[in-house]
Design a protein around this motif. Sequence first.
Motif, PDB file in Angstrom:
ATOM      1  N   SER A 218     -32.333 -60.685  17.201  1.00 45.80           N
ATOM      2  CA  SER A 218     -32.354 -60.164  18.709  1.00 45.80           C
ATOM      3  C   SER A 218     -33.820 -60.036  18.992  1.00 45.80           C
ATOM      4  O   SER A 218     -33.971 -60.239  20.305  1.00 45.80           O
ATOM      5  CB  SER A 218     -31.499 -59.215  18.858  1.00 45.80           C
ATOM      6  N   ASP A 219     -34.635 -59.509  18.242  1.00 48.01           N
ATOM      7  CA  ASP A 219     -35.896 -59.404  18.599  1.00 48.01           C
ATOM      8  C   ASP A 219     -36.598 -60.656  18.989  1.00 48.01           C
ATOM      9  O   ASP A 219     -37.433 -61.031  19.865  1.00 48.01           O
ATOM     10  CB  ASP A 219     -36.745 -58.484  17.652  1.00 48.01           C
TER      11      ASP A 219
ATOM     12  N   THR B  75     -42.855 -45.726  30.146  1.00 49.24           N
ATOM     13  CA  THR B  75     -43.649 -46.393  29.035  1.00 49.24           C
ATOM     14  C   THR B  75     -43.032 -46.745  27.945  1.00 49.24           C
ATOM     15  O   THR B  75     -42.600 -45.575  27.134  1.00 49.24           O
ATOM     16  CB  THR B  75     -44.908 -45.696  28.978  1.00 49.24           C
ATOM     17  N   ILE B  76     -42.268 -47.709  27.199  1.00 48.65           N
ATOM     18  CA  ILE B  76     -41.349 -48.046  26.300  1.00 48.65           C
ATOM     19  C   ILE B  76     -41.927 -48.686  24.909  1.00 48.65           C
ATOM     20  O   ILE B  76     -41.812 -48.266  24.084  1.00 48.65           O
ATOM     21  CB  ILE B  76     -40.367 -48.877  26.949  1.00 48.65           C
TER      22      ILE B  76
ATOM     23  N   HIS C 103     -32.928 -34.467  29.530  1.00 50.38           N
ATOM     24  CA  HIS C 103     -32.814 -35.978  30.125  1.00 50.38           C
ATOM     25  C   HIS C 103     -31.670 -35.780  31.162  1.00 50.38           C
ATOM     26  O   HIS C 103     -30.526 -35.805  31.002  1.00 50.38           O
ATOM     27  CB  HIS C 103     -32.477 -36.892  29.441  1.00 50.38           C
TER      28      HIS C 103
ATOM     29  N   PHE D  38     -39.816 -52.087  29.935  1.00 52.86           N
ATOM     30  CA  PHE D  38     -38.679 -52.698  30.153  1.00 52.86           C
ATOM     31  C   PHE D  38     -38.799 -54.038  31.189  1.00 52.86           C
ATOM     32  O   PHE D  38     -39.205 -53.776  32.115  1.00 52.86           O
ATOM     33  CB  PHE D  38     -37.218 -52.186  30.164  1.00 52.86           C
ATOM     34  N   ILE D  39     -38.238 -55.058  31.032  1.00 52.78           N
ATOM     35  CA  ILE D  39     -38.231 -56.296  31.866  1.00 52.78           C
ATOM     36  C   ILE D  39     -36.826 -56.633  32.000  1.00 52.78           C
ATOM     37  O   ILE D  39     -35.767 -56.317  31.495  1.00 52.78           O
ATOM     38  CB  ILE D  39     -39.162 -57.303  31.574  1.00 52.78           C
TER      39      ILE D  39
ATOM     40  N   ASN E  44     -45.752 -54.530  18.298  1.00 50.80           N
ATOM     41  CA  ASN E  44     -44.825 -55.044  17.437  1.00 50.80           C
ATOM     42  C   ASN E  44     -43.198 -54.448  17.949  1.00 50.80           C
ATOM     43  O   ASN E  44     -43.151 -53.460  17.934  1.00 50.80           O
ATOM     44  CB  ASN E  44     -45.085 -54.514  16.092  1.00 50.80           C
TER      45      ASN E  44
ATOM     46  N   PHE F 164     -29.897 -51.081  34.664  1.00 49.87           N
ATOM     47  CA  PHE F 164     -30.836 -50.614  33.997  1.00 49.87           C
ATOM     48  C   PHE F 164     -30.344 -49.050  34.030  1.00 49.87           C
ATOM     49  O   PHE F 164     -30.539 -47.981  33.048  1.00 49.87           O
ATOM     50  CB  PHE F 164     -32.175 -50.928  34.119  1.00 49.87           C
TER      51      PHE F 164
ATOM     52  N   GLY G 121     -27.356 -48.081  32.331  1.00 50.71           N
ATOM     53  CA  GLY G 121     -27.685 -48.207  31.062  1.00 50.71           C
ATOM     54  C   GLY G 121     -28.280 -46.924  30.380  1.00 50.71           C
ATOM     55  O   GLY G 121     -27.978 -46.194  29.434  1.00 50.71           O
ATOM     56  N   HIS G 122     -29.557 -46.446  31.146  1.00 51.36           N
ATOM     57  CA  HIS G 122     -29.986 -45.319  30.878  1.00 51.36           C
ATOM     58  C   HIS G 122     -29.097 -43.956  30.735  1.00 51.36           C
ATOM     59  O   HIS G 122     -28.937 -43.313  29.556  1.00 51.36           O
ATOM     60  CB  HIS G 122     -30.966 -44.802  31.945  1.00 51.36           C
TER      61      HIS G 122
ATOM     62  N   ARG H 235     -29.705 -63.262  22.979  1.00 57.11           N
ATOM     63  CA  ARG H 235     -30.449 -61.756  22.564  1.00 57.11           C
ATOM     64  C   ARG H 235     -29.236 -60.754  22.437  1.00 57.11           C
ATOM     65  O   ARG H 235     -28.985 -60.005  21.377  1.00 57.11           O
ATOM     66  CB  ARG H 235     -31.362 -61.381  23.486  1.00 57.11           C
TER      67      ARG H 235
ATOM     68  N   ARG I  47     -45.041 -49.911  22.671  1.00 59.61           N
ATOM     69  CA  ARG I  47     -46.342 -49.477  22.459  1.00 59.61           C
ATOM     70  C   ARG I  47     -47.065 -50.373  21.619  1.00 59.61           C
ATOM     71  O   ARG I  47     -46.485 -50.927  20.669  1.00 59.61           O
ATOM     72  CB  ARG I  47     -46.348 -48.110  21.288  1.00 59.61           C
TER      73      ARG I  47
ATOM     74  N   ILE J 144     -30.755 -43.364  20.153  1.00 63.17           N
ATOM     75  CA  ILE J 144     -30.284 -43.297  21.724  1.00 63.17           C
ATOM     76  C   ILE J 144     -31.676 -42.292  22.329  1.00 63.17           C
ATOM     77  O   ILE J 144     -32.453 -41.595  21.716  1.00 63.17           O
ATOM     78  CB  ILE J 144     -29.073 -42.666  21.851  1.00 63.17           C
TER      79      ILE J 144
ATOM     80  N   THR K 201     -39.286 -53.017  14.616  1.00 68.24           N
ATOM     81  CA  THR K 201     -39.738 -51.844  13.801  1.00 68.24           C
ATOM     82  C   THR K 201     -39.098 -51.664  12.595  1.00 68.24           C
ATOM     83  O   THR K 201     -39.295 -50.885  11.742  1.00 68.24           O
ATOM     84  CB  THR K 201     -39.357 -50.648  14.682  1.00 68.24           C
TER      85      THR K 201
END
Lengths: 187, 187, 187
Positions: free
Chosen positions: B158-159, B184-185, C82, B111-112, C2, C67, C70-71, B127, B187, C15, C5
């Motif tokens: 939004s994408d 790692t979000i 988690h 994520f950024i 991509n 963030f 948000g998590h 977005r 792929r 979630i 999705t």
Amino acid sequence: MNIYTKTGDKGKTRIIGKKVLAKDDDRIEAYGSVDELNSDVGLAISLLGEKTNSLHDELEEIQQLLFDAGHDLAMLADDQNHPFIFDPASITWLEKKIDQYMKVVPPIKKFILPGGTRLASTLHIARTVTRRVERRIVALQSHSKINPDVLVFINRLSDYFFACARYANFLDHQSDVVYRNSHTIFR
Amino acid sequence: MNIYTKTGDKGKTRIIGKKVLAKDDDRIEAYGSVDELNSDVGLAISLLGEKTNSLHDELEEIQQLLFDAGHDLAMLADDQNHPFIFDPASITWLEKKIDQYMKVVPPIKKFILPGGTRLASTLHIARTVTRRVERRIVALQSHSKINPDVLVFINRLSDYFFACARYANFLDHQSDVVYRNSHTIFR
Amino acid sequence: MNIYTKTGDKGKTRIIGKKVLAKDDDRIEAYGSVDELNSDVGLAISLLGEKTNSLHDELEEIQQLLFDAGHDLAMLADDQNHPFIFDPASITWLEKKIDQYMKVVPPIKKFILPGGTRLASTLHIARTVTRRVERRIVALQSHSKINPDVLVFINRLSDYFFACARYANFLDHQSDVVYRNSHTIFR
Ligand code: B12
Ligand code: B12
Ligand code: B12
Ligand SMILES: C[C@H]1O[C@@H](n2cnc3c(N)ncnc32)[C@H](O)[C@@H]1O
Ligand SMILES: C[C@H]1O[C@@H](n2cnc3c(N)ncnc32)[C@H](O)[C@@H]1O
Ligand SMILES: C[C@H]1O[C@@H](n2cnc3c(N)ncnc32)[C@H](O)[C@@H]1O
Ligand SMILES: [Mg+2]
Ligand SMILES: [Mg+2]
Ligand SMILES: [Mg+2]
């Protein structure tokens, strides 16, 4: 002065008159949205330029009036210790401004895209947030008595922001773009 | 032309087809939010600069499409006099733009932080407001038939704004900041 | 990579922990609003200038912390796989900043209009959107367990943005305008 009192850390808060409500109560949502709108107007003011500075005083006046509106929403209509303070004369004051601006901007028959200069775009944001505020006040009104003048003012205010956004573009020689699939909408 | 008709001063309003609804109805909330989003896009356009002006036409096209989307939300799905107008070809048009921008921006796995230039920050606001619009349309859909293409478009939009925000930063040589605790979000 | 999705095209989404929810679920609304707020902070950062650049690092730190917040909102409190990650030390960190800024800005006894410079106005928008986020978290909390530290942090964060907006105006030699009908509000 300490602004963080920690009393609201668990999700409850007080209104005028000291009644305690959950923060997700329709009333808190209504005047919290007025506060958000007021900040958008603050941003619009910060974007005034040479050609648009004539709008300064009325936009600041609107900020003052939004506080009066927020006051009346933050109290119970039947609170014996707190009378409503919103002055309905502000509604006709707004109507005169709308008439004035609609007279000078190029007439349109169709919807226009909300945009133009940074100032006009921010005024369109204020317009649509005003309409969100209106929806929140109507939700509150469905079960609690409110000051009806506040709702009229907010309805008129979104029309003011429409006229004012168009006027701001006009002052900066920026033309509005028409929505291409629009029917004849304005008479 | 008089834009303030005063008919909505008590909290009710008309949709396409003339049915009257309370202003806090889920349907009014849905297309009112589209109008707010449209204004955010207007602001983004006003922030385009020399390096990013290539985005002008597509952002304005998105404003036009948002009006088409709003039209379909402002009418009843079974209204015999008003057909849906939203063109689903706009969805694949958006997908091509996303693919194009994702190919040129630096790849990320995490994520950024939503930000960067003023333009990119405003596109991140667009977005997240698009995602708010999506939530409002889903709320409406839970009890009323809607045009399903509009929901797909809004999801894709939004994408698009994510890709476009990153592309805007890329064009202005501004790098994105990674969320430090991100897994790692992507792929 | 991509990013679209298409799995969410009908209005459902996942979630953390893979549970599927309707997009208008209170939980999605809560962390979606955090994402919107985070974008407003991004815009504030993009508006920092020579006199206000000292605010850069802490505003970016707040984006990181949002963030983390948000998590914790994007997972079920009883999810065995988690753990919560929000560090409550961030609350006292914020309180120190508030104390620091409140000490240097001109003292006030009355409400002020939310505005001033573009930066300060945007910080006031962040303040009021933080309060909207708080309302959404409180709505979620009314039926689902959440990380209580996140709610405390968000409550304090709106007070931080108030102090920070005033500090930003102070740094840019811009004075705040008092709400004319304000009672004595701050002690
Ligand atoms: C409504 C409200 C708001 C509304 C304003 C309403 C509007 N017009 O739109 C909104 C949402 C905008 C708002 C925002 C904020 N607010 Co406020 N707000 C209130 C609230 C509920 C009422 C204030 C009011 O309008 N009073 C008007 C009169 C009619 O009220 P009253 O009941 O008759 O009581 C007053 C008098 O009796 C007098 N009084 C009573 N006893 C005494 C004793 C002495 C010695 C004195 C001098 C006066 C006095 O003071 C009372 C308070 O006004 C008070 C809490 C409360 N219940 O009082 C918090 C309160 C004033 N807010 C507070 C804060 C912190 C804020 C924000 C900074 C929060 C934030 N982070 O955004 C902002 C600042 C906004 C700004 N631009 O300046 C704090 C102030 C804490 C402090 N240091 O004193 C309070 C006290 C709430 C709390 N945490 O306990 N607020
Ligand atoms: C939906 C809607 C919106 C939506 C637009 C929808 C979208 N695509 O996202 C949103 C929320 C954005 C919107 C915004 C505004 N709107 Co509007 N909107 C409407 C609404 C409900 C329908 C308009 C529409 O799309 N019509 C499309 C066709 C399919 O509708 P229709 O039912 O078939 O009817 C049309 C034709 O039959 C034709 N028609 C019928 N009889 C006749 C007779 C003659 C002589 C002619 C020429 C035409 C004609 O005109 C009808 C109206 O379009 C109308 C009210 C209404 N029920 O008509 C108000 C209406 C057009 N809006 C109005 C206003 C004031 C606004 C705003 C300025 C409000 C504000 N302050 O923000 C803004 C302007 C936005 C902009 N950027 O230009 C007013 C215009 C008043 C006037 N002067 O005529 C109306 C009439 C509502 C009212 N107050 O009564 N709006
Ligand atoms: C929560 C969430 C968000 C939140 C972030 C939460 C917060 N902190 O505020 C918000 C709302 C901000 C968000 C935004 C976005 N998101 Co998101 N988000 C998620 C979600 C639900 C969880 C991510 C997370 O925090 N994981 C943390 C850990 C604790 O989760 P985990 O369950 O244990 O699983 C992780 C590991 O097990 C690992 N993993 C599992 N198997 C494997 C296998 C391999 C080979 C590897 C390397 C890793 C791995 O990856 C899992 C995912 O993180 C995922 C979907 C999902 N259920 O995973 C989408 C997801 C990551 N998001 C996605 C997208 C597209 C976005 C946005 C671009 C959407 C948009 N248009 O705005 C933005 C980007 C924001 C940004 N600034 O970068 C997509 C990414 C698609 C892709 N290309 O991979 C996902 C996968 C959802 C989807 N569509 O299926 N998101
Ligand atoms: C111009 C059109 O906008 C709709 N309308 C009226 N008030 C609101 C509001 N507060 N929010 C969103 N939409 C509204 C009605 O459908 C009206 O006819
Ligand atoms: C990237 C993640 O964002 C969440 N998500 C999907 N759609 C929305 C929306 N409209 N608003 C907020 N959050 C959303 C889901 O959890 C998804 O996996
Ligand atoms: C300053 C005043 O603002 C109100 N208040 C407290 N929390 C919120 C919130 N999240 N949103 C809107 N208003 C709030 C209370 O009435 C408080 O006393
Ligand atoms: Mg109206
Ligand atoms: Mg999506
Ligand atoms: Mg608070």
